[in-house]
Enzyme design. Structure first.
Site, PDB file in Angstrom:
ATOM      1  N   CYS A  10      58.729  40.178  38.576  1.00 11.97           N
ATOM      2  CA  CYS A  10      57.547  39.338  38.316  1.00 11.97           C
ATOM      3  C   CYS A  10      57.535  39.008  36.828  1.00 11.97           C
ATOM      4  O   CYS A  10      58.580  39.043  36.166  1.00 11.97           O
ATOM      5  CB  CYS A  10      56.263  39.990  38.808  1.00 11.97           C
ATOM      6  SG  CYS A  10      55.847  41.555  38.011  1.00 11.97           S
ATOM      7  N   ARG A  16      52.577  42.858  40.227  1.00 18.50           N
ATOM      8  CA  ARG A  16      53.159  42.526  41.529  1.00 18.50           C
ATOM      9  C   ARG A  16      54.470  43.247  41.829  1.00 18.50           C
ATOM     10  O   ARG A  16      54.623  43.848  42.894  1.00 18.50           O
ATOM     11  CB  ARG A  16      53.363  41.001  41.630  1.00 18.50           C
ATOM     12  CG  ARG A  16      52.066  40.223  41.610  1.00 18.50           C
ATOM     13  CD  ARG A  16      52.283  38.748  41.320  1.00 18.50           C
ATOM     14  NE  ARG A  16      52.767  38.525  39.963  1.00 18.50           N
ATOM     15  CZ  ARG A  16      53.164  37.374  39.476  1.00 18.50           C
ATOM     16  NH1 ARG A  16      53.173  36.300  40.266  1.00 18.50           N
ATOM     17  NH2 ARG A  16      53.574  37.266  38.220  1.00 18.50           N
ATOM     18  N   ASP A 126      49.557  35.438  40.869  1.00 21.80           N
ATOM     19  CA  ASP A 126      49.445  36.341  39.726  1.00 21.80           C
ATOM     20  C   ASP A 126      47.991  36.818  39.608  1.00 21.80           C
ATOM     21  O   ASP A 126      47.092  36.008  39.408  1.00 21.80           O
ATOM     22  CB  ASP A 126      49.864  35.559  38.473  1.00 21.80           C
ATOM     23  CG  ASP A 126      49.896  36.423  37.231  1.00 21.80           C
ATOM     24  OD1 ASP A 126      49.360  37.543  37.269  1.00 21.80           O
ATOM     25  OD2 ASP A 126      50.450  35.962  36.222  1.00 21.80           O
TER      26      ASP A 126
END
Ligand code: 4NP
Length: 159
Positions: A10, A16, A126
């Protein structure tokens, strides 16, 4: 059985991808495949290198019974040769990862994580600038996608 190395990517490696790393590791252990599948995660950016995962992400994971204990690290060029599959959380990460590749063979190892999502593809949103509900959304996407990824990997390992 063959062994396989997978890297989750990420931006900051604090929300994440550490979640995907921990959830996938959890599933791999439940199936007794920890000697066959090696797992790592990283971020395209260096801002958080050495830090633990974001508190909000850790809290959400722990509410679902998963513990995050990864420290952020940045994606390195050599990861493209060291790993068999590099799965990116969003399109920015995908492009940044492809930009590090030096051959068609390396580019072929890079894919979007949600290519394995049984419900839909695209970005894992995000959650960094949003509220707690965004972290819960990430949890659901990562959890179902990891299950389906493991199914796909099982087939590859026994092929
Ligand atoms: P992640 O979230 O890529 O899921 O770890 C982010 C964390 C930090 C930043 C961006 C995204 N940041 O810009 O610092």
């Amino acid at each position: 059985m063959k062994s396989f190395r997978v890297m989750f990517i990420c931006t900051g490696n604090i929300c994440r991808s550490p979640l995907a790393h921990a959830v996938f590791e959890h599933l791999v252990k439940l199936e007794g495949l920890e000697n066959n599948i090696e797992i790592e995660s990283s971020g395209t950016g260096a801002w958080h290198v050495g830090e633990q995962a974001d508190t909000r992400m850790r809290r959400t994971a722990s509410e679902h019974g998963v513990r995050l204990n990864h420290r952020s690290r940045q994606l390195q060029r050599r990861d493209l040769s060291d790993y068999d599959l590099l799965l990116t959380m969003d399109l920015h990460n995908y492009r940044d990862t492809l930009a590090l590749c030096r051959s068609e063979e390396e580019r072929d190892k890079v894919a979007m994580f949600r290519d394995y999502d049984p419900v839909g593809g695209g970005d894992v949103p995000d959650p960094w600038f949003g509220g707690m509900d965004g972290f819960e959304v990430v949890w659901h996407i990562v959890s179902r996608t990891s299950t389906s990824l493991l199914g796909a990997m099982r087939k590859k390992l026994s092929a």
